[in-house]
Design an enzyme around this catalytic site. Structure first.
Site, PDB file in Angstrom:
ATOM      1  N   HIS B 260       1.719  -5.417  -2.810  1.00 10.82           N
ATOM      2  CA  HIS B 260      -0.124  -4.799  -3.435  1.00 10.82           C
ATOM      3  C   HIS B 260      -0.664  -3.850  -2.295  1.00 10.82           C
ATOM      4  O   HIS B 260      -1.297  -2.831  -3.135  1.00 10.82           O
ATOM      5  CB  HIS B 260      -0.483  -5.808  -3.249  1.00 10.82           C
ATOM      6  CG  HIS B 260      -1.950  -5.911  -3.977  1.00 10.82           C
ATOM      7  ND1 HIS B 260      -2.039  -6.575  -5.217  1.00 10.82           N
ATOM      8  CD2 HIS B 260      -3.092  -5.557  -2.847  1.00 10.82           C
ATOM      9  CE1 HIS B 260      -3.310  -5.621  -5.160  1.00 10.82           C
ATOM     10  NE2 HIS B 260      -4.156  -5.654  -3.737  1.00 10.82           N
ATOM     11  N   GLU B 261      -1.036  -4.422  -1.230  1.00  3.28           N
ATOM     12  CA  GLU B 261      -0.998  -2.734  -0.123  1.00  3.28           C
ATOM     13  C   GLU B 261      -0.709  -1.641  -0.341  1.00  3.28           C
ATOM     14  O   GLU B 261      -1.339  -0.385  -0.081  1.00  3.28           O
ATOM     15  CB  GLU B 261      -1.366  -3.031   1.354  1.00  3.28           C
ATOM     16  CG  GLU B 261      -2.117  -4.928   1.449  1.00  3.28           C
ATOM     17  CD  GLU B 261      -3.341  -4.800   0.837  1.00  3.28           C
ATOM     18  OE1 GLU B 261      -4.518  -4.020   0.430  1.00  3.28           O
ATOM     19  OE2 GLU B 261      -4.143  -5.914   0.003  1.00  3.28           O
ATOM     20  N   GLU B 290      -7.010  -0.292  -7.684  1.00  5.74           N
ATOM     21  CA  GLU B 290      -6.658  -1.733  -7.956  1.00  5.74           C
ATOM     22  C   GLU B 290      -5.572  -1.388  -8.503  1.00  5.74           C
ATOM     23  O   GLU B 290      -4.059  -2.282  -8.770  1.00  5.74           O
ATOM     24  CB  GLU B 290      -7.942  -2.140  -8.264  1.00  5.74           C
ATOM     25  CG  GLU B 290      -7.377  -4.153  -8.033  1.00  5.74           C
ATOM     26  CD  GLU B 290      -7.119  -4.548  -6.879  1.00  5.74           C
ATOM     27  OE1 GLU B 290      -7.913  -3.981  -5.840  1.00  5.74           O
ATOM     28  OE2 GLU B 290      -5.854  -5.908  -6.313  1.00  5.74           O
TER      29      GLU B 290
END
Lengths: 498, 498
Positions: B260-261, B290
Site C-alpha cells: 500500500h505504502e 489513495e
C-alpha cells in the site's frame, strides 16, 4: 511581563536549532544517499530562519526592554547575556557575507575531498584562499579581538584570548615533548596488534549498549546509532542521540567513539529543569563540552579501573580473541603512545601536539594572512618539530582535516581545553570523593555521576567556563593537572619515571 | 521576472512541509519515547511558520503580480492555481481558530484514547462536541460549499461536491450489498487460518524488501522502516520513506501494508522534473493518491498473477507453514470477504461500506449539527443496515477510528474515490497494454510502470482529479469499473455468479 517574551522568542530560536540538529542527524544516519544536496538546502533554510529571527527588530526591542527589568535571578542574567551575545554576533556579520561563506564552504569541501583523494593541494589552493579571505573579513566584522584570530576563537570559547592560549600551549608543548622523549626510552612499549583482529559488529554493538546502559545512558530519552563519524545530536531535552563508527577490524573505534559521545550526551541530558530547552541548554563552552566527552573516553574509558570491571564481559563477547589475553596487556594495548601522522587516530598524548600545530598555523593564516601556497611546507616543518615525522604527502599532511575547507577556524583549541578541564575536574572529584575509582572498579558510577551532575552538567551555559571551573575546583584553569595525570598514568604503563 | 519570485516563495513553503514530514516520520520510527510532547511543539512551530509565510503580504503581492504575467505554460497555470488555493484557504481561517482546533484535537485525542480503552463514549462526548463545533465554524469560515460539509471535503478533494459523492456512494452501496448477499450463498468460502500462524519478523522484512526491490522501489531515494501504523513520508524529491506494521502472527499486515505504502511512494518518486520539490509535487487529490496505494495493495498485490510469481518465493521463506499449502488456496485466503466490525481490518469489498457509514454520519454531524449523545445509536443502526452486525460496545463501534478526535472530517470519502479511480485506471491500462497481467505473472512490471508513470505519476497536481481521470481513461469517474472488477474477481474466488 518581565522576561517572558524574550525567553519565548529565544526558546523558539532554540527549537529551530533542535530541528536543524534532527535534519543533520538524519543526514548522517538513515537518509537515502541521493538526497544529500536537497537536505543541505533544507538545513540552509532553517539556518536562514534562525538568523532572520535573531537579527529581527523584535529581538532588538526585547533586549532593550530587558535592560529595564529588575530583580533578575542568576539564570535570568545568564539568559540575557547569552541572548545579547547571539544577537550581537548575528548582526555584526552581514547576510551577504554569511551567504558567501556558505557557498565558499560548500565548494571548498567538494574541492577538498577531491584534492585529498588525488593528493593535490595545488587544486585546493584557490578554494582555501577564498575561504581564508572570507574568514579574515568575518573576523574583522566581528571585531572582538585584540587580534583577528581572537574574534574567531570567541565564537567557540567566549572570553578566551589567543595570548592566554599561546602561553598555556607553549608550556604544554614542552611538558609533552619531555614525556614523549622519556617514553621512547621504555624497554617494554605496549603492542596493540590484539585490537586489530576480527571483531564482529553485532557483538560490538551489544557490548557497547550494555556498557552505556550501566553507566547511565537513558534510552527513553536517547538513542545509539552508527555513522561514518561519531557525533552527538541534541534534538530536545528529551532526545539526545549519539552515534559511533564501528570497525570490524579495529576494536577501539566503536567502543571509545561511543564513550566519547556518551560524555557529550550525559551533559546534554542533565541540565537543570529551569534551563532545559532554552539557549542556556548547552555546554559552558565548546571546550567545556569536550571536557566531558574526553573524560569519559580517556580518563574513565581508557582507565585501569574501568576495565577491571568490564574486561571479563568483553572477553565473554570475544572469547576467541581475548580469552587468553590478560587484562593488564589489554589495558596497555589501548593506551599505546606513538607519534603518528593523522590527528583522529592519535593517542591521548600526541593528540595535543596535532592541535597545537593547527593552532599555530591558524594564527598565522588569520592574523598574518600567511600565503596559501606556503602552507604545506609550514605544516611539514611543524610536524617534524612537534611529532618528529614528516608527512610523505599532503593528503596525510595539511589535507587531512575537513575543518578549514568548511571555513572552521578557531575551533581546534577547544579540543585541548577539553583535556585540561577534564583532568582538573576529575582530579578534583577524586579529592572530594576518594572512593570514585573503587566504585568504577565495581561497575558503579553513583558518586562520580552525582559529582558531575551537581557541579558541571546542571549549569549548562549559566556560567562562563572560567567562572565554572573556579566554582567547581576552587581555582582557574591549571594545565598542571593534565600533565600530572599523564605522568602518573603513563609512567605506570611504560614503566619509566616521568 | 515572470513567476520566479512566486515559485521561490512557495518552494520554500514546500521545503518547510518536507521538514515537518521528517519530524513526523522520526516521531513514528526512531524517536525516544519520552520526547513526544516536545516533538509536537517542534511540529507546531514549523506548522506556524508555514502558515505565517502563507498568509503574509508577500504571498498576496506575488499572487497579485501573477495576474499580470503573460505566456504562461500549463505548469505555470497549475502553480498559480494551487498557490492561490493554499493562500485562500489559509487566510479564510483565523489563526485563533486554528489554535483552538489544535488544542481541541490534542485534548480530544487523549480523551479518545482513554475512552476507547474504557469503552466509555460518555467521557469522550464533551471533547467531541467541542471539536464538532469548531469544525462547523471552520467550514463556515471556508464557505466553499453549497453545504458546510462540502467546504471540508474541498480540503481533500478539490472541486468535489457531497451531492455527487452521495449519488455515487448510494449506487455503490446497492451493488456491494448485492454482491455480499450472493457471496453468502457460496458453498466454499475461503479459510484464512493459514495466515494466522507464526511468521518470524526478520524473514517477513527480507521477503518484503525483495518484493519492493523488484517492483521498482529505489532505495537510493527511499527507505523502508517499521512503525505502529503504516505511512508514507515525502521528505524531498530524493527522499520518500515508507513504513509497515509487521505482526508475527498475521502475515498480511506487513506485506500488504508495505505494498500500500509503496503505491504512495512510487507516485511521489516520479513527478516530472519541472514540478519536483514544488507545491505541485503531490497527488492530484487525496483520493487520487489513495488510488495508487489501493491499486498496488489490492488489484495487483492481492491478485492471482502477482502470487503466481511470488508465492514460490514466499514458500521458500516460510516452508514450515506454506510448503504444503497450494497457491490457489493462499490466493483465496488473502481475499476472504466477511462483514466485520473494524474498518482497518476489513476486506476489499466491505471496507467501502465502513466508509459510506462514516460519510453518512459526517454529513449529519457537519450539516445538521447532529446531537453528539445520539451518535452511538446512529452508528449502530447504520452498522446493522450496511454490514448486518451490531457492535457489542462503543470501543468496537463509534470509538474505533482516530479521525474525529483529531478533527478530521471530510477525509473518509477519499478512501472510496481511491478504489474507484484505481479500478478505472487499471482496467484502462489493461486495455491499452493487454500483456500487463502476463508480465506480472513473470515478475515483470515494465509496461505497467511506464503506463502509470506516463499517465498518472508525472503530472502531480498539474491536473485536477476530474480532468486527470478523463485525460487518462477518456471518460470521467465511472464506478462501474470498480464493480465490474469486484464481480469478476470474487465470482471466480467464491465460485458464484455475481
Amino acid at each position: 511581563m518581565p522576561l517572558t517574551k524574550l525567553k519565548e522568542h529565544f526558546n523558539e530560536i532554540n527549537k529551530l536549532k533542535n530541528i536543524r540538529a534532527l535534519l543533520n542527524w538524519d543526514q548522517q544516519t538513515y537518509m537515502p544517499i541521493e538526497s544529500n544536496r536537497i537536505r543541505s538546502e533544507q538545513i540552509a533554510l532553517i539556518q536562514g530562519l534562525i538568523h532572520e529571527k535573531l537579527i529581527s527588530n523584535k529581538t532588538k526591542r526585547l533586549l532593550e526592554h530587558s535592560n529595564k527589568v529588575n530583580n533578575l535571578t542568576l539564570v535570568d542574567l545568564a539568559f540575557i547575556r547569552e541572548a545579547r551575545r547571539e544577537y550581537k554576533i548575528a548582526i555584526k556579520v552581514p547576510n551577504r557575507l554569511m551567504r558567501r561563506m556558505a557557498k565558499a564552504a560548500s565548494l571548498g569541501q567538494q574541492a577538498w575531498e577531491k584534492s585529498k583523494i588525488n593528493n593535490d593541494f595545488h587544486a585546493f589552493k584557490p578554494y582555501l584562499k577564498k575561504i581564508m579571505e572570507i574568514k579574515r573579513e568575518h573576523a574583522k566584522k566581528l571585531n572582538i579581538g585584540p587580534s583577528l584570530y581572537d574574534s574567531l576563537i570567541e565564537l567557540y570559547e567566549p572570553g578566551t584570548s589567543s595570548n592566554w592560549l599561546t602561553n598555556i600551549f607553549n608550556k604544554l608543548k614542552m611538558d609533552i615533548l619531555e614525556i614523549l622523549h622519556k617514553l621512547k626510552s621504555s624497554t617494554e612499549p605496549p603492542d596493540e596488534s590484539i585490537l586489530r583482529k576480527y571483531y564482529p559488529l553485532h557483538k560490538q554493538i551489544n557490548f557497547i549498549s550494555e556498557v552505556l546502559q550501566k553507566i547511565g545512558f537513558d534510552y527513553k530519552i536517547g538513542r545509539l546509532d552508527k555513522s561514518m563519524h561519531p557525533f552527538t545530536s541534541n534534538i530536545s531535552s528529551m532526545d539526545t542521540r549519539i552515534t559511533t563508527n564501528l570497525k570490524d577490524n579495529y576494536l577501539p573505534s566503536g567502543i571509545f567513539g561511543a564513550l566519547h559521545e556518551f560524555g557529550h550526551a550525559i551533559y546534554d541530558m542533565n541540565f537543570m529543569r529551569e534551563i532545559k530547552d532554552t539557549i542556556l541548554a548547552d555546554g559552558s563552552s565548546f571546550g567545556f563540552h569536550e571536557s566531558q566527552s574526553q573524560m569519559w573516553e580517556y580518563i574513565i574509558g581508557h582507565g585501569k579501573f574501568f576495565w577491571d570491571y568490564w574486561y571479563p564481559t568483553l572477553k565473554n563477547y570475544f572469547p576467541k580473541n581475548l580469552a587468553e589475553y590478560p587484562e593488564e596487556q589489554f589495558y596497555r594495548s589501548i593506551n599505546r603512545v606513538r607519534p603518528s601522522l593523522i590527528r583522529v587516530d592519535a593517542d591521548e598524548i600526541t593528540f595535543n601536539l596535532h592541535i597545537i600545530l593547527r593552532f599555530e598555523i591558524e594564527k598565522k593564516i588569520i592574523n598574518d594572512n600567511y600565503p596559501v601556497s606556503e602552507l604545506p611546507e609550514l605544516w611539514n616543518e611543524k610536524m617534524e618539530e612537534l611529532l618528529g615525522i614528516i608527512p610523505p604527502n599532503d593528503s596525510k599532511g595539511i589535507l587531512q582535516d575537513v575543518h578549514w575547507s568548511e571555513g572552521i577556524f578557531g575551533y581546534f583549541p577547544s579540543y585541548i581545553l577539553g583535556n585540561l578541564y577534564a583532568a582538573q575536574i576529575y582530579l578534583n572529584g577524586l579529592k572530594k570523593n576518594p572512593q570514585i575509582n573503587d566504585e568504577i572498579k565495581q561497575g558503579q558510577f553513583a558518586n562520580l555521576s552525582s559529582y558531575l551532575k551537581d557541579n558541571v552538567y546542571r549549569y549548562g551555559k549559566i556560567y562562563r567556563s572560567e567562572d565554572l571551573i573556579t566554582k567547581i575546583t576552587g581555582e582557574s584553569l591549571n594545565p598542571a593537572y593534565f600533565i600530572k595525570y599523564l605522568r602518573d598514568k603513563y609512567s605506570q604503563i611504560y614503566n619509566v619515571k616521568l
